[in-house]
Motif scaffolding. Structure first.
Motif, mmCIF file in Angstrom:
data_model
loop_
_atom_site.group_PDB
_atom_site.id
_atom_site.type_symbol
_atom_site.label_atom_id
_atom_site.label_comp_id
_atom_site.label_asym_id
_atom_site.label_seq_id
_atom_site.Cartn_x
_atom_site.Cartn_y
_atom_site.Cartn_z
ATOM 1 N N GLU A 141 0.834 -1.210 0.000
ATOM 2 C CA GLU A 141 0.000 0.000 0.000
ATOM 3 C C GLU A 141 0.870 1.261 0.000
ATOM 4 O O GLU A 141 0.597 2.211 -0.722
ATOM 5 C CB GLU A 141 -0.907 0.000 1.230
ATOM 6 N N ALA A 142 1.932 1.231 0.781
ATOM 7 C CA ALA A 142 2.791 2.411 0.901
ATOM 8 C C ALA A 142 3.512 2.735 -0.401
ATOM 9 O O ALA A 142 3.706 3.903 -0.726
ATOM 10 C CB ALA A 142 3.811 2.219 2.021
ATOM 11 N N VAL A 143 3.938 1.712 -1.142
ATOM 12 C CA VAL A 143 4.680 1.969 -2.382
ATOM 13 C C VAL A 143 3.808 1.811 -3.623
ATOM 14 O O VAL A 143 4.294 1.923 -4.739
ATOM 15 C CB VAL A 143 5.958 1.095 -2.487
ATOM 16 N N ASN A 144 2.510 1.514 -3.390
ATOM 17 C CA ASN A 144 1.533 1.439 -4.468
ATOM 18 C C ASN A 144 1.856 0.363 -5.510
ATOM 19 O O ASN A 144 1.852 0.625 -6.718
ATOM 20 C CB ASN A 144 1.366 2.820 -5.121
ATOM 21 N N VAL A 145 2.174 -0.832 -5.012
ATOM 22 C CA VAL A 145 2.378 -1.995 -5.875
ATOM 23 C C VAL A 145 1.642 -3.172 -5.250
ATOM 24 O O VAL A 145 1.125 -3.075 -4.138
ATOM 25 C CB VAL A 145 3.881 -2.336 -6.057
ATOM 26 N N SER A 146 1.642 -4.299 -5.930
ATOM 27 C CA SER A 146 0.952 -5.478 -5.409
ATOM 28 C C SER A 146 1.787 -6.160 -4.318
ATOM 29 O O SER A 146 3.018 -6.029 -4.304
ATOM 30 C CB SER A 146 0.707 -6.477 -6.541
ATOM 31 N N PRO A 147 1.142 -6.899 -3.430
ATOM 32 C CA PRO A 147 1.894 -7.664 -2.433
ATOM 33 C C PRO A 147 2.891 -8.640 -3.066
ATOM 34 O O PRO A 147 3.991 -8.832 -2.533
ATOM 35 C CB PRO A 147 0.799 -8.404 -1.654
ATOM 36 N N ALA A 148 2.544 -9.219 -4.198
ATOM 37 C CA ALA A 148 3.471 -10.139 -4.872
ATOM 38 C C ALA A 148 4.746 -9.415 -5.304
ATOM 39 O O ALA A 148 5.851 -9.965 -5.191
ATOM 40 C CB ALA A 148 2.791 -10.778 -6.084
ATOM 41 N N THR A 149 4.601 -8.195 -5.773
ATOM 42 C CA THR A 149 5.771 -7.400 -6.158
ATOM 43 C C THR A 149 6.636 -7.098 -4.948
ATOM 44 O O THR A 149 7.862 -7.191 -5.014
ATOM 45 C CB THR A 149 5.326 -6.097 -6.859
ATOM 46 N N VAL A 150 6.007 -6.747 -3.833
ATOM 47 C CA VAL A 150 6.767 -6.480 -2.614
ATOM 48 C C VAL A 150 7.530 -7.719 -2.180
ATOM 49 O O VAL A 150 8.717 -7.639 -1.853
ATOM 50 C CB VAL A 150 5.854 -5.975 -1.472
ATOM 51 N N LYS A 151 6.866 -8.887 -2.179
ATOM 52 C CA LYS A 151 7.538 -10.133 -1.777
ATOM 53 C C LYS A 151 8.761 -10.390 -2.645
ATOM 54 O O LYS A 151 9.832 -10.714 -2.156
ATOM 55 C CB LYS A 151 6.585 -11.324 -1.889
ATOM 56 N N ARG A 152 8.588 -10.258 -3.954
ATOM 57 C CA ARG A 152 9.680 -10.509 -4.899
ATOM 58 C C ARG A 152 10.825 -9.519 -4.687
ATOM 59 O O ARG A 152 11.995 -9.903 -4.579
ATOM 60 C CB ARG A 152 9.144 -10.444 -6.334
ATOM 61 N N GLU A 153 10.497 -8.237 -4.570
ATOM 62 C CA GLU A 153 11.543 -7.228 -4.433
ATOM 63 C C GLU A 153 12.194 -7.256 -3.054
ATOM 64 O O GLU A 153 13.381 -6.977 -2.935
ATOM 65 C CB GLU A 153 10.987 -5.846 -4.784
ATOM 66 N N TRP A 154 11.462 -7.616 -2.022
ATOM 67 C CA TRP A 154 12.015 -7.774 -0.678
ATOM 68 C C TRP A 154 13.049 -8.900 -0.685
ATOM 69 O O TRP A 154 14.145 -8.763 -0.159
ATOM 70 C CB TRP A 154 10.883 -8.032 0.300
ATOM 71 N N THR A 155 12.726 -9.999 -1.338
ATOM 72 C CA THR A 155 13.655 -11.136 -1.438
ATOM 73 C C THR A 155 14.906 -10.737 -2.221
ATOM 74 O O THR A 155 16.030 -11.018 -1.790
ATOM 75 C CB THR A 155 12.955 -12.331 -2.120
ATOM 76 N N MET A 156 14.711 -10.069 -3.344
ATOM 77 C CA MET A 156 15.864 -9.645 -4.147
ATOM 78 C C MET A 156 16.720 -8.627 -3.394
ATOM 79 O O MET A 156 17.945 -8.705 -3.419
ATOM 80 C CB MET A 156 15.396 -9.056 -5.490
ATOM 81 N N ALA A 157 16.080 -7.681 -2.730
ATOM 82 C CA ALA A 157 16.821 -6.640 -2.003
ATOM 83 C C ALA A 157 17.635 -7.243 -0.861
ATOM 84 O O ALA A 157 18.798 -6.877 -0.664
ATOM 85 C CB ALA A 157 15.852 -5.589 -1.466
ATOM 86 N N ARG A 158 17.054 -8.173 -0.113
ATOM 87 C CA ARG A 158 17.799 -8.811 0.992
ATOM 88 C C ARG A 158 19.019 -9.552 0.469
ATOM 89 O O ARG A 158 20.103 -9.456 1.040
ATOM 90 C CB ARG A 158 16.900 -9.773 1.766
ATOM 91 N N ALA A 159 18.848 -10.278 -0.625
ATOM 92 C CA ALA A 159 19.974 -11.020 -1.198
ATOM 93 C C ALA A 159 21.055 -10.050 -1.689
ATOM 94 O O ALA A 159 22.249 -10.266 -1.457
ATOM 95 C CB ALA A 159 19.489 -11.908 -2.346
ATOM 96 N N TRP A 160 20.650 -8.994 -2.357
ATOM 97 C CA TRP A 160 21.603 -8.004 -2.864
ATOM 98 C C TRP A 160 22.352 -7.352 -1.706
ATOM 99 O O TRP A 160 23.574 -7.206 -1.752
ATOM 100 C CB TRP A 160 20.865 -6.954 -3.695
ATOM 101 N N LEU A 161 21.626 -6.954 -0.663
ATOM 102 C CA LEU A 161 22.253 -6.310 0.488
ATOM 103 C C LEU A 161 23.227 -7.234 1.199
ATOM 104 O O LEU A 161 24.315 -6.814 1.598
ATOM 105 C CB LEU A 161 21.183 -5.817 1.470
ATOM 106 N N LYS A 162 22.859 -8.481 1.355
ATOM 107 C CA LYS A 162 23.748 -9.446 2.015
ATOM 108 C C LYS A 162 25.063 -9.575 1.226
ATOM 109 O O LYS A 162 26.136 -9.522 1.795
ATOM 110 C CB LYS A 162 23.068 -10.804 2.152
ATOM 111 N N ARG A 163 24.948 -9.725 -0.082
ATOM 112 C CA ARG A 163 26.159 -9.821 -0.927
ATOM 113 C C ARG A 163 26.994 -8.547 -0.829
ATOM 114 O O ARG A 163 28.212 -8.591 -0.697
ATOM 115 C CB ARG A 163 25.782 -10.062 -2.393
ATOM 116 N N GLU A 164 26.331 -7.409 -0.884
ATOM 117 C CA GLU A 164 27.003 -6.122 -0.863
ATOM 118 C C GLU A 164 27.760 -5.907 0.463
ATOM 119 O O GLU A 164 28.900 -5.448 0.471
ATOM 120 C CB GLU A 164 25.977 -4.998 -1.080
ATOM 121 N N VAL A 165 27.120 -6.247 1.562
ATOM 122 C CA VAL A 165 27.741 -6.080 2.880
ATOM 123 C C VAL A 165 28.912 -7.061 3.048
ATOM 124 O O VAL A 165 29.949 -6.703 3.596
ATOM 125 C CB VAL A 165 26.704 -6.255 4.010
#
Length: 168
Positions: A141-165
């Motif tokens: 709701e906050a970013v105005n996308v579907s829950p499925a999009t949030v789930k997908r991008e949350w998973t990708m972002a966590r993986a990217w951040l872990k690698r980056e750190v």
């Protein structure tokens, strides 16, 4: 103008307990110079200074609160390290159910900034989910996308951040 300030104060009072629970969860990492109540009070003070924000919904309020809590924690961490001259590193985890995925808070902060340069929405999702404690649906709701999009991008972002750190 006075009505806006009263509305902001009412929103803060209604969300105090939820913000405190979020703060308590974020502070499990071992901040010894601030507790959940102190974090929420400092966030309240900063939220109260947000005169120009037109609060349109709960999700927007928590998005701003999440960003403020992130800044407060990072500022505290940096101040602690400056006083200790290379002192203790604070580790956090991006999920509550995955042991062994701890990340250095300061490195995570820099990684979130780099992620924002590449994908602003993914960085915003990280802030909302981790620092704001929003659910998948609230984040959608906050970013105005579907829950499925949030789930997908949350998973990708966590993986990217872990690698980056881990590279840092």
């Amino acid at each position: 103008m006075g009505g806006d300030r009263q509305a902001c104060q009412a929103a803060l009072e209604l969300t105090y307990d939820q913000l405190r629970l979020i703060a308590k969860a974020r502070l499990r990492a071992g901040f010894d110079t601030i507790n959940a109540t102190g974090l929420v009070h400092e966030a309240f003070l900063r939220l109260n200074e947000q005169d120009r924000v037109e609060w349109s919904n709960r999700a927007q309020f928590f998005a701003v609160a999440a960003r403020l809590m992130r800044r407060i924690l990072i500022d505290r961490h940096r101040a602690d390290n400056a006083q200790k001259r290379g002192g203790q590193v604070t580790f956090v985890t991006l999920t509550d159910d995955t042991p062994g995925t701890e990340l250095d808070l300061e490195l995570l902060d820099g990684a979130i900034d780099r992620l924002a340069a590449q994908d602003r929405r993914q960085a915003q999702i990280v802030e909302l989910r981790y620092f704001g404690g929003l659910t998948i649906e609230e984040t959608a709701e906050a970013v105005n996308v579907s829950p499925a999009t949030v789930k997908r991008e949350w998973t990708m972002a966590r993986a990217w951040l872990k690698r980056e750190v881990q590279r840092a």
